[in-house]
Design a protein around this motif. Structure first.
Motif, PDB file in Angstrom:
ATOM      1  N   LEU A 197      16.927  65.528 -45.855  1.00 37.05           N
ATOM      2  CA  LEU A 197      17.647  65.967 -44.664  1.00 37.05           C
ATOM      3  C   LEU A 197      18.668  67.055 -44.955  1.00 37.05           C
ATOM      4  N   GLY A 198      18.890  67.370 -46.235  1.00 35.71           N
ATOM      5  CA  GLY A 198      19.760  68.476 -46.606  1.00 35.71           C
ATOM      6  C   GLY A 198      21.245  68.212 -46.459  1.00 35.71           C
ATOM      7  N   MET A 199      21.658  66.953 -46.447  1.00 33.03           N
ATOM      8  CA  MET A 199      23.076  66.628 -46.334  1.00 33.03           C
ATOM      9  C   MET A 199      23.764  66.787 -47.681  1.00 33.03           C
ATOM     10  N   ASP A 200      25.057  67.046 -47.661  1.00 32.58           N
ATOM     11  CA  ASP A 200      25.793  67.108 -48.917  1.00 32.58           C
ATOM     12  C   ASP A 200      26.228  65.701 -49.321  1.00 32.58           C
ATOM     13  N   ASN A 201      26.726  65.581 -50.528  1.00 33.71           N
ATOM     14  CA  ASN A 201      27.059  64.275 -51.090  1.00 33.71           C
ATOM     15  C   ASN A 201      28.059  63.518 -50.220  1.00 33.71           C
ATOM     16  N   LYS A 202      29.065  64.209 -49.723  1.00 30.13           N
ATOM     17  CA  LYS A 202      30.095  63.546 -48.915  1.00 30.13           C
ATOM     18  C   LYS A 202      29.512  63.022 -47.607  1.00 30.13           C
ATOM     19  N   GLN A 203      28.663  63.804 -46.966  1.00 30.14           N
ATOM     20  CA  GLN A 203      28.037  63.355 -45.723  1.00 30.14           C
ATOM     21  C   GLN A 203      27.242  62.070 -45.938  1.00 30.14           C
ATOM     22  N   VAL A 204      26.469  62.063 -47.009  1.00 30.68           N
ATOM     23  CA  VAL A 204      25.626  60.896 -47.283  1.00 30.68           C
ATOM     24  C   VAL A 204      26.482  59.666 -47.548  1.00 30.68           C
ATOM     25  N   ARG A 205      27.490  59.830 -48.377  1.00 27.71           N
ATOM     26  CA  ARG A 205      28.342  58.683 -48.710  1.00 27.71           C
ATOM     27  C   ARG A 205      29.096  58.179 -47.483  1.00 27.71           C
ATOM     28  N   ASP A 206      29.489  59.080 -46.608  1.00 28.10           N
ATOM     29  CA  ASP A 206      30.189  58.661 -45.388  1.00 28.10           C
ATOM     30  C   ASP A 206      29.270  57.842 -44.483  1.00 28.10           C
ATOM     31  N   ILE A 207      28.009  58.274 -44.356  1.00 29.50           N
ATOM     32  CA  ILE A 207      27.047  57.548 -43.514  1.00 29.50           C
ATOM     33  C   ILE A 207      26.770  56.165 -44.097  1.00 29.50           C
ATOM     34  N   CYS A 208      26.582  56.106 -45.406  1.00 29.29           N
ATOM     35  CA  CYS A 208      26.309  54.825 -46.075  1.00 29.29           C
ATOM     36  C   CYS A 208      27.506  53.883 -45.968  1.00 29.29           C
ATOM     37  N   GLU A 209      28.701  54.421 -46.134  1.00 26.69           N
ATOM     38  CA  GLU A 209      29.897  53.589 -46.086  1.00 26.69           C
ATOM     39  C   GLU A 209      30.155  53.083 -44.663  1.00 26.69           C
ATOM     40  N   ARG A 210      29.919  53.922 -43.694  1.00 25.23           N
ATOM     41  CA  ARG A 210      30.121  53.472 -42.318  1.00 25.23           C
ATOM     42  C   ARG A 210      29.118  52.385 -41.955  1.00 25.23           C
ATOM     43  N   ALA A 211      27.891  52.522 -42.413  1.00 24.84           N
ATOM     44  CA  ALA A 211      26.891  51.477 -42.180  1.00 24.84           C
ATOM     45  C   ALA A 211      27.336  50.168 -42.812  1.00 24.84           C
ATOM     46  N   ARG A 212      27.866  50.261 -44.024  1.00 24.94           N
ATOM     47  CA  ARG A 212      28.332  49.053 -44.713  1.00 24.94           C
ATOM     48  C   ARG A 212      29.495  48.404 -43.966  1.00 24.94           C
ATOM     49  N   LEU A 213      30.462  49.198 -43.544  1.00 25.96           N
ATOM     50  CA  LEU A 213      31.635  48.649 -42.864  1.00 25.96           C
ATOM     51  C   LEU A 213      31.265  48.031 -41.521  1.00 25.96           C
ATOM     52  N   ASP A 214      30.384  48.696 -40.767  1.00 28.86           N
ATOM     53  CA  ASP A 214      29.988  48.155 -39.469  1.00 28.86           C
ATOM     54  C   ASP A 214      29.126  46.907 -39.624  1.00 28.86           C
ATOM     55  N   SER A 215      28.491  46.739 -40.770  1.00 25.12           N
ATOM     56  CA  SER A 215      27.734  45.517 -41.034  1.00 25.12           C
ATOM     57  C   SER A 215      28.661  44.315 -41.155  1.00 25.12           C
ATOM     58  N   LEU A 216      29.905  44.580 -41.510  1.00 31.26           N
ATOM     59  CA  LEU A 216      30.885  43.502 -41.678  1.00 31.26           C
ATOM     60  C   LEU A 216      31.480  43.037 -40.356  1.00 31.26           C
ATOM     61  N   ASN A 217      31.208  43.749 -39.274  1.00 32.04           N
ATOM     62  CA  ASN A 217      31.770  43.428 -37.963  1.00 32.04           C
ATOM     63  C   ASN A 217      31.017  42.248 -37.352  1.00 32.04           C
ATOM     64  N   LYS A 218      31.674  41.119 -37.237  1.00 35.97           N
ATOM     65  CA  LYS A 218      31.003  39.913 -36.743  1.00 35.97           C
ATOM     66  C   LYS A 218      30.635  39.992 -35.264  1.00 35.97           C
ATOM     67  N   ASN A 219      31.152  41.007 -34.597  1.00 38.28           N
ATOM     68  CA  ASN A 219      30.857  41.156 -33.172  1.00 38.28           C
ATOM     69  C   ASN A 219      29.583  41.971 -32.918  1.00 38.28           C
ATOM     70  N   SER A 220      28.997  42.492 -33.973  1.00 35.52           N
ATOM     71  CA  SER A 220      27.728  43.217 -33.866  1.00 35.52           C
ATOM     72  C   SER A 220      26.623  42.322 -34.418  1.00 35.52           C
ATOM     73  N   HIS A 221      25.742  41.876 -33.553  1.00 37.85           N
ATOM     74  CA  HIS A 221      24.734  40.889 -33.934  1.00 37.85           C
ATOM     75  C   HIS A 221      23.393  41.580 -34.153  1.00 37.85           C
ATOM     76  N   ILE A 222      23.258  42.154 -35.324  1.00 42.71           N
ATOM     77  CA  ILE A 222      22.112  42.993 -35.671  1.00 42.71           C
ATOM     78  C   ILE A 222      21.213  42.247 -36.661  1.00 42.71           C
ATOM     79  N   TYR A 223      19.923  42.496 -36.566  1.00 42.27           N
ATOM     80  CA  TYR A 223      19.003  41.914 -37.540  1.00 42.27           C
ATOM     81  C   TYR A 223      17.841  42.868 -37.790  1.00 42.27           C
TER      82      TYR A 223
END
Length: 336
Positions: free
Chosen positions: A289-315
């Motif tokens: 996708l041509g993203m730079d290192n910071k973009q990729v790490r930000d997307i991965c980290e946000r996914a990780r943090l939002d996974s910790l939100n107990k109010n989001s019931h994702i599977y």
């Protein structure tokens, strides 16, 4: 002087005594063996990746951190599938093949479960352990090439979580069909690359949802098919398999379900998020996708943090589909 021990000969070795080589036994001596050339890797963004068959052949890391993640996810899968290593109704299998074996943990467990069977695991990277059951072995091979295994050899062929590395599913399943004995089984197990939510708690800007959308985009750009149950079922049907059965298991992201088993799976999945987003996303998002290192790490980290939100019931959903090769099928009459 004898040891008093009589070693039993594999019956297939006794077949066709007029032939002196091992070709008739199914052990093709031309199969590439492990050598230093297969241990070719390169480092990118602090992670080790495969390079022998090409840098873009497989975009997930192969380092110790990734091997630990794969083994941990195997335990999640065992729990999700009620400790069933397979769904196909196997009866005393003699030869089992695991395609894209990764760390080899599934193949090792199968070798323990079926001690009278020979279990072979193939992968493009030799990252499997050296100490394994006597009836288990690993070979370096690219499943996207024409296989060197003989026709009608394996009682059961298994592949799990390999969709990101499959460039041609029809070719792969055709090779599986060719190498399966009549009456034998092929089983495919894959995760659908999609974030599911039943109660509307996954918002449009959820980090995990955004991550999955980018992952799907990278798969499409690479020419990889987005796998679901229908695709797997259709692949087996088109190849000629019969008695095709489909199964589903869910992997909650977090311990939010009421069901005790799903709650435990969710808790384990939450631990798994510490590494899985970077594993799947780092190379795919940067190289494809041509993203730079910071973009990729930000997307991965946000996914990780939002996974910790107990109010989001994702599977997430995993599918298992198996089919049986017809007893009357003769591979000599089929062209691939």
């Amino acid at each position: 002087m004898t040891s008093g021990i009589m070693l039993e000969v594999d019956p297939t070795v006794l077949e066709k005594p007029e032939e002196e080589n091992y070709d008739s036994t199914g052990y093709d001596t031309s199969t590439a063996s492990l050598s230093s050339s297969f241990n070719q890797y390169f480092f990118e963004n602090g992670r080790q990746y495969h390079s022998y068959y090409g840098k873009d052949k497989y975009l997930l890391p192969t380092d110790k951190k990734e091997r630990d993640r794969l083994d941990f996810h195997h335990e999640i899968m065992r729990l999700a599938w009620d400790d069933d290593l397979h769904k196909a109704p196997l009866k005393k299998p003699r030869r089992i093949l695991d395609v894209g074996t990764g760390t080899g943990i599934w193949a090792i467990d199968m070798a323990d479960k079926y001690p009278m069977a020979v279990v072979i695991g193939t992968d493009i990277s030799p990252i499997q352990p050296k100490w394994v059951p006597a009836n288990c072995r690993f070979e370096v091979d690219d499943a996207m090439l024409n296989w060197t295994f003989k026709n009608n050899l394996f009682d059961y062929i298994h592949a799990r979580n390999i969709s990101s590395g499959v460039s041609n599913w029809k070719h792969l399943v055709a090779q599986m069909m060719r190498c399966t004995v009549p009456g034998g089984y092929v089983e495919l197990s894959e995760m659908e690359i999609k974030a599911h939510c039943d109660d509307g708690s996954m918002k449009a800007d959820n980090g995990l949802k955004i991550y999955v959308e980018h992952l799907r985009e990278s798969m499409r750009k690479m020419g990889r098919q987005i796998v679901d149950a229908n695709l797997l079922k259709n692949l087996l049907e088109e190849a000629g398999f019969e008695d095709i059965q489909t199964f589903k298991a869910v992997e909650p992201v977090g311990p939010w379900p009421k069901d005790p088993k799903l709650k435990k799976i969710g808790a384990m999945t939450l631990l798994h998020t510490d590494g899985v987003f970077e594993s799947y996303g780092m190379a795919a998002f940067s190289r494809v996708l041509g993203m730079d290192n910071k973009q990729v790490r930000d997307i991965c980290e946000r996914a990780r943090l939002d996974s910790l939100n107990k109010n989001s019931h994702i599977y997430c959903v995993y599918y298992r589909v198996y089919g049986r090769k017809p007893m009357t099928m003769s591979m000599a009459t089929r062209r691939y």
